[in-house]
Design a protein around this motif. Sequence first.
Motif, PDB file in Angstrom:
ATOM      1  N   GLU A   1       0.821  -1.216   0.000  1.00 51.99           N
ATOM      2  CA  GLU A   1       0.000   0.000   0.000  1.00 51.99           C
ATOM      3  C   GLU A   1       0.854   1.264   0.000  1.00 51.99           C
ATOM      4  O   GLU A   1       1.839   1.370   0.733  1.00 51.99           O
ATOM      5  N   VAL A   2       0.459   2.221  -0.822  1.00 50.39           N
ATOM      6  CA  VAL A   2       1.104   3.534  -0.860  1.00 50.39           C
ATOM      7  C   VAL A   2       0.315   4.483   0.043  1.00 50.39           C
ATOM      8  O   VAL A   2      -0.901   4.637  -0.114  1.00 50.39           O
ATOM      9  N   HIS A   3       0.995   5.117   0.987  1.00 51.07           N
ATOM     10  CA  HIS A   3       0.355   6.036   1.921  1.00 51.07           C
ATOM     11  C   HIS A   3       0.699   7.483   1.555  1.00 51.07           C
ATOM     12  O   HIS A   3       1.783   7.769   1.038  1.00 51.07           O
ATOM     13  N   ASP A   4      -0.220   8.387   1.865  1.00 53.33           N
ATOM     14  CA  ASP A   4       0.002   9.801   1.566  1.00 53.33           C
ATOM     15  C   ASP A   4       0.461  10.581   2.801  1.00 53.33           C
ATOM     16  O   ASP A   4       0.328  11.805   2.869  1.00 53.33           O
ATOM     17  N   THR A   5       1.022   9.884   3.774  1.00 53.09           N
ATOM     18  CA  THR A   5       1.423  10.518   5.025  1.00 53.09           C
ATOM     19  C   THR A   5       2.442  11.623   4.819  1.00 53.09           C
ATOM     20  O   THR A   5       2.338  12.695   5.439  1.00 53.09           O
ATOM     21  N   VAL A   6       3.444  11.384   3.974  1.00 54.85           N
ATOM     22  CA  VAL A   6       4.507  12.386   3.797  1.00 54.85           C
ATOM     23  C   VAL A   6       3.931  13.714   3.311  1.00 54.85           C
ATOM     24  O   VAL A   6       4.173  14.757   3.941  1.00 54.85           O
ATOM     25  N   PRO A   7       3.180  13.757   2.203  1.00 56.09           N
ATOM     26  CA  PRO A   7       2.632  15.055   1.791  1.00 56.09           C
ATOM     27  C   PRO A   7       1.630  15.623   2.793  1.00 56.09           C
ATOM     28  O   PRO A   7       1.558  16.844   2.981  1.00 56.09           O
ATOM     29  N   HIS A   8       0.878  14.755   3.448  1.00 58.48           N
ATOM     30  CA  HIS A   8      -0.126  15.235   4.403  1.00 58.48           C
ATOM     31  C   HIS A   8       0.546  15.924   5.595  1.00 58.48           C
ATOM     32  O   HIS A   8       0.092  16.981   6.054  1.00 58.48           O
ATOM     33  N   VAL A   9       1.634  15.348   6.098  1.00 60.58           N
ATOM     34  CA  VAL A   9       2.296  15.886   7.284  1.00 60.58           C
ATOM     35  C   VAL A   9       3.230  17.036   6.945  1.00 60.58           C
ATOM     36  O   VAL A   9       3.296  18.036   7.664  1.00 60.58           O
ATOM     37  N   THR A  10       3.965  16.922   5.829  1.00 61.42           N
ATOM     38  CA  THR A  10       5.014  17.898   5.525  1.00 61.42           C
ATOM     39  C   THR A  10       4.562  18.995   4.575  1.00 61.42           C
ATOM     40  O   THR A  10       5.216  20.041   4.487  1.00 61.42           O
ATOM     41  N   GLY A  11       3.494  18.748   3.809  1.00 68.00           N
ATOM     42  CA  GLY A  11       3.059  19.727   2.813  1.00 68.00           C
ATOM     43  C   GLY A  11       3.834  19.666   1.520  1.00 68.00           C
ATOM     44  O   GLY A  11       3.607  20.479   0.614  1.00 68.00           O
ATOM     45  N   SER A  12       4.747  18.685   1.393  1.00 67.52           N
ATOM     46  CA  SER A  12       5.537  18.516   0.174  1.00 67.52           C
ATOM     47  C   SER A  12       5.379  17.099  -0.346  1.00 67.52           C
ATOM     48  O   SER A  12       5.213  16.159   0.449  1.00 67.52           O
ATOM     49  N   PRO A  13       5.439  16.901  -1.678  1.00 75.74           N
ATOM     50  CA  PRO A  13       5.296  15.543  -2.211  1.00 75.74           C
ATOM     51  C   PRO A  13       6.415  14.627  -1.715  1.00 75.74           C
ATOM     52  O   PRO A  13       7.534  15.071  -1.449  1.00 75.74           O
ATOM     53  N   ALA A  14       6.097  13.345  -1.587  1.00 73.10           N
ATOM     54  CA  ALA A  14       7.131  12.372  -1.254  1.00 73.10           C
ATOM     55  C   ALA A  14       8.128  12.287  -2.394  1.00 73.10           C
ATOM     56  O   ALA A  14       7.780  12.360  -3.568  1.00 73.10           O
ATOM     57  N   ARG A  15       9.395  12.146  -2.044  1.00 72.56           N
ATOM     58  CA  ARG A  15      10.467  12.107  -3.032  1.00 72.56           C
ATOM     59  C   ARG A  15      10.473  10.775  -3.771  1.00 72.56           C
ATOM     60  O   ARG A  15      10.461   9.712  -3.129  1.00 72.56           O
ATOM     61  N   PRO A  16      10.525  10.764  -5.101  1.00 71.82           N
ATOM     62  CA  PRO A  16      10.571   9.504  -5.852  1.00 71.82           C
ATOM     63  C   PRO A  16      11.958   8.873  -5.780  1.00 71.82           C
ATOM     64  O   PRO A  16      12.959   9.542  -5.480  1.00 71.82           O
ATOM     65  N   PHE A  17      12.024   7.584  -6.103  1.00 70.64           N
ATOM     66  CA  PHE A  17      13.308   6.878  -6.045  1.00 70.64           C
ATOM     67  C   PHE A  17      14.328   7.515  -6.976  1.00 70.64           C
ATOM     68  O   PHE A  17      15.516   7.564  -6.646  1.00 70.64           O
ATOM     69  N   ARG A  18      13.895   7.995  -8.128  1.00 79.77           N
ATOM     70  CA  ARG A  18      14.861   8.575  -9.064  1.00 79.77           C
ATOM     71  C   ARG A  18      15.590   9.761  -8.448  1.00 79.77           C
ATOM     72  O   ARG A  18      16.753  10.018  -8.780  1.00 79.77           O
ATOM     73  N   GLN A  19      14.933  10.487  -7.538  1.00 83.07           N
ATOM     74  CA  GLN A  19      15.608  11.597  -6.864  1.00 83.07           C
ATOM     75  C   GLN A  19      16.685  11.074  -5.930  1.00 83.07           C
ATOM     76  O   GLN A  19      17.790  11.602  -5.882  1.00 83.07           O
ATOM     77  N   TRP A  20      16.359  10.010  -5.193  1.00 87.41           N
ATOM     78  CA  TRP A  20      17.377   9.409  -4.322  1.00 87.41           C
ATOM     79  C   TRP A  20      18.564   8.936  -5.160  1.00 87.41           C
ATOM     80  O   TRP A  20      19.725   9.156  -4.783  1.00 87.41           O
TER      81      TRP A  20
END
Length: 277
Positions: free
Chosen positions: A249-268
């Motif tokens: 399951e993909v969760h939207d916690t990161v954008p919900h808590v931080t206000g910024s999109p979760a970073r994709p693997f390609r960025q890492w």
Amino acid sequence: MILVTGATGNIGSALVRQLRTSGAPPVRGLTRDAARASFPDGVEAVEGDLARPASLKPALDGVRSLFLVPGAGADADVVTAARRAGVEHVVLVSSITVRTHPHLPAAAENLALERLLQDSGMSWTILRPTQFASNALWWSASVREHRSIRVPYADVGLPAVHPADIAAVARAALTGPGHRGRTYALTGPARITPRQQARAIGAALRQEVSVEEIGREEAHRQMAPFMGEQTAHAVLDLMGGDVNDELLEVHDTVPHVTGSPARPFRQWAAENVAAFR
């Protein structure tokens, strides 16, 4: 005062940087060797060892919030030391396996620590991340030497999370209202398979990284000498041998808590390409 344990690790190093740039209260970074630690200006390096909770007394002096990465073997004693030192709030890094694979020994240990913290009298926030994007560093030597990786379950996609996103949620919990008493499941923005991860690393290198899928038995033979028989089986289950809908399951916690999109693997991959050159 905020004390960050694991301050030189993947999550902790990102957290101390984020805390300093966000105008947070004073920050201490815990390290076993302060002379070798490299922290941003304004972060106090303090020595201590989570495996020896008695060594933490100077580091905990005056601390009101603690970021805790467990696993040193004395986690219960660390929680006790924090409570006795007057710490008011602990942000704990646990694991999503507490829900997805509670039968695994590591998951049971994490759950026991969560419950201990919840019963400690201190305020708490629990983070349960899924597979880390930085686990791809396991392949760094193979990519450097052969521009290839050999993996089991090459086409099983998990929503790997960037360690900086775990740090971002921790920063919000340590510095903002509304996070105490909350448990957060943390994932990346989408599922990504090892084959797709290799493609992203290749794109960052501007060279193709090939993928050879191997069987579970061969993977276990390679992993067991480094992490033990039982742990190797558990890791292989989590990589694809025993996945379930909750782990996928993909969760939207990161954008919900931080206000910024979760970073994709390609960025890492782009940020850590030097490890694969």
